[in-house]
Each structure stands twice: as structure tokens, then as C-alpha cells.
Design an enzyme around this catalytic site. Structure first.
Site, PDB file in Angstrom:
ATOM      1  CD  GLU A 253      -2.771  -1.288  -0.057  1.00  0.00           C
ATOM      2  OE1 GLU A 253      -2.936  -0.286  -0.779  1.00  0.00           O
ATOM      3  OE2 GLU A 253      -3.250  -2.412  -0.329  1.00  0.00           O
TER       4      GLU A 253
ATOM      5  CG  HIS B 263      -5.890  -6.027  -7.687  1.00  0.00           C
ATOM      6  ND1 HIS B 263      -7.010  -5.242  -7.888  1.00  0.00           N
ATOM      7  CD2 HIS B 263      -5.240  -5.492  -6.615  1.00  0.00           C
ATOM      8  CE1 HIS B 263      -7.031  -4.282  -6.986  1.00  0.00           C
ATOM      9  NE2 HIS B 263      -5.972  -4.404  -6.207  1.00  0.00           N
TER      10      HIS B 263
END
Length: 545
Positions: A334, A434
Site C-alpha cells: 500500500e 490486480h
């Protein structure tokens, strides 16, 4: 994209103001640090790059209506410097018109990274109203969404395309969303969209030793109390979901359980500190943001998810509610989105760039795990034997969290093991981001470890290649350095082919300052060939030491 200042060629030639900060301090890594780099001169870099821009160089693709503005100078490895620019066309910002000029420490120009392919020549008079563009954009998140005033922008596509850029704030799938929507100002078609929000003293952690082996995090003491703000690494802190930083009367945190949010913060702070130190020691970057700072984090998100929202990272838990999503690789992933955002070209762009952004998070997760180099069960570590609850290095993503009960959510050595593509194809740019991360992830694994490391018990399994070739790796640290210098050449319209071209130029820049060899150039290209990413127009073909 911000609206640019109206500064002309003379201002560029004379040089613009720059914001620079001193290198950040960090802990001594467990591996040998790189030798000291030459002291860079950002003033010399800016002057040389401005001279190139003002010279009318054909490679800049400047039109009579362009105004080019320097945005800053970023330091890289070995004294490399990256001078970033944006442009306006007839007073309008240009999406995809940004570029980067790379220099050595003394300011000698080494290369440029430019995605725009020709000078712009397009009408700036719209046929569609701004109100209609706002309505079309709101439809992307529903009637409850909040929509900014649409702004006319030129998209550097061919000779140019006039679009409205609108920012739409709302939510989807239970998490916040902040969509940038580009609507064709002639036809009303949605040309591109992207979301700023990116998904996934004795301190007791869950992932860094548990209750057997307390870890350590750096906090801040003031007036007899302590807060989870890292005193050594500015900007890094950990808070609850409302943003209130955890505090206490002593400096002991967590209970080592997988359900404790304070423990989740111990894990998050440990991982963020390791990533901060890794980028300094291995990659020669000044903090996570390139200017000596990191970012805040929050825990307690009631989802099997984690996300980056453009200014902080938020972490949830697994679907079984037994563990928080704060393992080393997830935290570094992140915060890796923040690094992607804070390199030239930013994070805004199309779907293909989104896949490369997700892969960037995975790569920084792997780099941080290997930098920490925590033990596997039964290994000796810091004078004790590891039994459980560490996050040892590998190229899996989220395997310790078990986010949805299926183990890792991505596999960099073999993306197909979790249903993602190992190889580039024409479908990848349109793929869910993703899943699309698989291609660059696979390239990075092959670059770092090669196709036949043959050490699966230590996180380095053999890896298939798409062209049947045997690939030799350069090692995790050098692969990370090549990737970081590639990001320093990033432009706003990033694609797999442009990343390939930039990585090869990045190696040549590193060769020029003594941080790489032509063997590294060959192995970088071999790794791209092994995942079927096609060569980009104008990419370097040869290397001379």
C-alpha cells in the site's frame, strides 16, 4: 492533474525554483550498503535540462502553443538526477505531455523519457457542454456521487484530443472512491478513468515474532506519554479508522493477537519503518516520498481489504476475522502506491497503468520482506529460534494474512498459480488491474532471481518463461535499484512497453554512474522478452560499459 503555471521558454531557460531536502536517516540494514554516491547538484541538473528544453530539441515534440514548466528534481542512485516537466497547450493542461530528463550528479544529460509521439495540433473549442460531461462522469459512481467542475484538458493522443477531466467522489464496494474521468469534449465518450484509491519498548506484534520474541517500533515521547508516530522517520504514524493516532502512558504496545488493532499498528509501523530504511539503503531514495518523509496509516477497516487513498494507507482484516491485513508485504504494497504516486508521471492514467501500479506495490512488498529477511520456522534469528509468527521473505503476496481463505492473493514467480497472466498479450491492458499486475511481477521475479533459482524452501522457486528461454537474475537488491530508476523515468501515460523502454534506459543511466554493467542491461531485456512484453519504439538496443 494540476493546472500549470504560464511560464514560457525564457523562464525555463533561466531555471525555476526547486524544493530539495537532505537525505533521511535510517537503520543499518542486514546486508552491505552501497558505496557513497557522488554529491548531486540539482541546480546543475535543472540548468542542463532547461537548456535541452529551450534548444527546441525534436525529442520534446514541442508545438508553438506549448508552455513547458519544470516541476522538480528527484535524486536517484549513484548521483542520478531526474528533472520532471509538464506542459500546457493553448493554456490547457496536457495529460500525457509530461516528460523526464535524466542527468548524472554533475548535470550531464544522459537520457529523456517522453511518451508523447508528436507535436500537438488540436482545436480547444468543445462541442459538448461541461454540464453534460459532469452528468456522464457522475454515472460512473451513481447519483449520490459528488462531481467537480469539469476542466478542459488536452490528451496527448496522436496530435491531441480535447477532453473534460472530472473528479468524482463517492464509494463502491463499501470503500471510498475518487475517480478521475476523461470525457471526449466532442462525442461524450469516456476515454479513460482511474481511481486515486488503490486496493490491499517491548512491542508485541503478530507478524514479527508474536509473544515469543517482542519486536521494536520507534515512537514519539512527549510529556510523559507516547504516540505511534515514528520519531526517526517523519510522516509515519498509525491511527484508528477516524485518524486518531494511538497513544499511551508507556512505550509498550500490542498483545500479539490477530484481532488487536493496537497489535496491527505494531505490525504496520514495523513494516513501514523497514520499507523506509530499505529505499534509503538499497535504492538510495530519500524517504518513501523522495523528500525524506513517509505517510500515515490507519487500522480497523471492517473489510477483507487494504487500500491507499492518495494520502494515507488503511488496513482491514482477513475474511475469517482472525488476522489483520498488516503483514510486511501488504503494508509495503500500500505504501508502494505512494511511491508510484510520488515519482514522475504520478499515479493518474489508464487501466494499463493501474496494473503497473498494483505490480509496483507487490514489488515494494517483496523488496521490504527481503530487506527485513525475517526467519522461517526453525531458523535462528536474533539469538532465538523462530517457531511461528514471522513474515519471511518470498515472492508471494498476502500469504500470511490469508485474506480470503485461499492463501496468497498473487504469486510473482508464477502468476498463473493464482489465475493471473504470466505473459503479456493484447488483453492485459484491459484486464482487472490486480490480475494484470502478473506480467510486471513475473518480469521482476525473473530479473531478480532468474528462471531456475531452484530454492523453493527459501522463497525462490523455479519460474516458467513465456518464450522457453533460460533467464539469469541480477539479485533482489540490484533488481530493486533498476526498478526504482525505471519509476524515476515514468510518464503519466505508462504502459508495459514504455516501462520496458525506461528500464533499459535506466540500466544505461546506472552504467554511466558505475552502478550497473552491460550484463545487467542484457538480463533486464531478457526478462522482458521472457514475459512477452514487446519492444517499444526507440528503446536502447546496445550497451557499452
Amino acid at each position: 492533474m494540476r493546472r500549470l503555471s504560464a511560464l514560457g521558454t525564457a523562464a525555463v531557460a533561466a531555471g525555476l525554483a526547486m524544493a530539495m531536502s537532505a537525505p533521511a536517516a535510517g537503520a543499518t540494514p542486514r546486508t552491505t550498503s552501497a558505496p557513497p554516491s557522488p554529491v548531486p547538484s540539482p541546480q546543475a541538473a535543472a540548468a542542463a535540462a532547461d537548456k535541452l528544453v529551450a534548444s527546441g530539441s525534436e525529442r520534446i515534440h514541442r508545438s508553438p502553443k506549448d508552455v513547458i514548466v519544470r516541476r522538480g528534481v528527484t535524486q536517484g542512485a549513484g548521483g542520478l538526477q531526474y528533472v520532471s516537466y509538464e506542459r500546457t497547450y493553448d493554456g490547457l493542461p496536457v495529460h500525457g505531455g509530461d516528460f523526464v530528463v535524466a542527468t548524472d550528479a554533475s548535470g550531464r544529460v544522459l537520457s529523456t523519457s517522453i511518451a508523447q509521439i508528436r507535436p500537438l495540433s488540436v482545436s480547444t473549442t468543445p462541442k459538448l457542454s461541461a454540464a453534460r460531461a459532469a452528468e456522464i462522469s457522475r454515472g460512473r459512481l451513481g447519483a449520490a456521487a459528488r462531481v467537480s467542475q469539469p476542466r478542459l484538458t488536452v490528451l496527448a493522443e496522436g496530435s491531441g484530443r480535447l477532453v473534460y477531466e472530472t473528479v468524482v467522489d463517492g464509494s463502491r464496494d463499501g470503500r471510498p472512491a475518487r475517480l478521475h474521468v476523461l470525457v471526449d469534449a466532442a462525442t461524450g465518450a469516456v476515454v479513460e478513468q482511474w481511481d486515486e484509491v488503490r486496493d490491499a519498548d517491548d512491542d508485541l506484534s503478530y507478524y514479527h515474532g508474536g509473544s515469543q520474541n517482542p519486536t521494536h517500533i520507534d515512537t514519539t515521547a512527549s510529556g510523559g506519554s507516547f504516540t505511534m508516530r515514528d520519531a526517526k522517520r517523519p510522516g509515519i504514524s498509525c491511527a484508528n479508522t477516524s485518524g486518531t493516532v494511538y497513544s499511551g502512558s508507556d512505550d509498550a504496545w500490542g498483545d500479539a493477537s490477530g484481532t488487536s488493532l493496537e497489535t496491527a499498528c505494531v505490525d504496520a509501523m514495523r513494516a513501514a519503518a523497514a520499507e523506509f530504511d530499505m529505499v534509503r539503503s538499497w535504492l538510495e531514495r530519500n524517504g518513501l516520498n523522495g523528500s525524506g518523509r513517509g505517510w500515515p496509516m490507519r487500522v480497523g477497516l471492517s473489510q477483507a481489504n487494504a487500500f491507499w487513498n492518495g494520502s494515507y494507507a488503511s488496513f482491514g482484516r482477513n475474511s475469517a476475522r482472525t488476522r489483520q491485513a498488516t503483514s510486511t508485504d501488504v503494508v509495503a504494497h500500500e505504501l508502494g502506491h505512494g511511491i508510484f504516486q510520488n515519482t514522475p508521471g504520478g499515479s493518474g492514467g489508464g487501466n494499463e497503468k493501474g496494473g503497473l501500479n498494483e505490480s509496483t506495490g507487490d514489488i515494494f512488498g517483496a523488496l521490504t520482506e527481503w530487506y527485513l529477511n525475517e526467519p522461517r520456522v526453525g531458523e535462528q534469528f536474533s539469538g532465538t529460534t523462530a517457531l511461528t509468527n514471522y513474515d519471511p521473505p518470498d515472492y508471494l503476496v498476502g500469504e500470511e494474512v490469508d485474506l480470503v481463505g485461499d492463501g496468497p492473493i498473487r504469486n510473482m514467480a508464477d502468476p498463473s498459480a493464482v489465475g493471473h497472466p504470466n505473459c503479456y498479450s493484447s488483453s492485459v491492458p484491459r484486464m482487472e488491474v490486480h490480475a494484470a499486475a502478473g506480467v510486471q511481477n513475473h518480469w521482476f521475479y525473473l530479473l531478480a532471481e532468474g528462471s531456475s533459482p531452484g530454492d523453493p524452501n527459501n522463497g525462490r522457486p523455479n519460474s516458467p518463461t513465456c518464450n522457453g528461454a533460460t533467464v539469469t537474475g541480477v539479485g533482489i537488491q540490484k533488481a530493486g535499484r533498476i526498478f526504482m530508476e525505471t519509476l524515476n523515468l515514468k510518464t503519466s501515460t505508462w504502459t508495459h512497453s514504455l516501462a520496458r523502454r525506461a528500464s533499459l534506459q535506466a540500466v544505461l543511466n546506472l552504467v554511466a554512474v558505475g552502478k550497473a554493467t552491460c550484463t545487467d542491461f542484457t538480463r533486464t531485456r531478457d526478462a522482458w522478452n521472457a514475459v512477452n512484453v514487446p519492444a517499444a519504439s526507440g528503446e536502447p538496443a546496445t550497451c557499452t560499459n
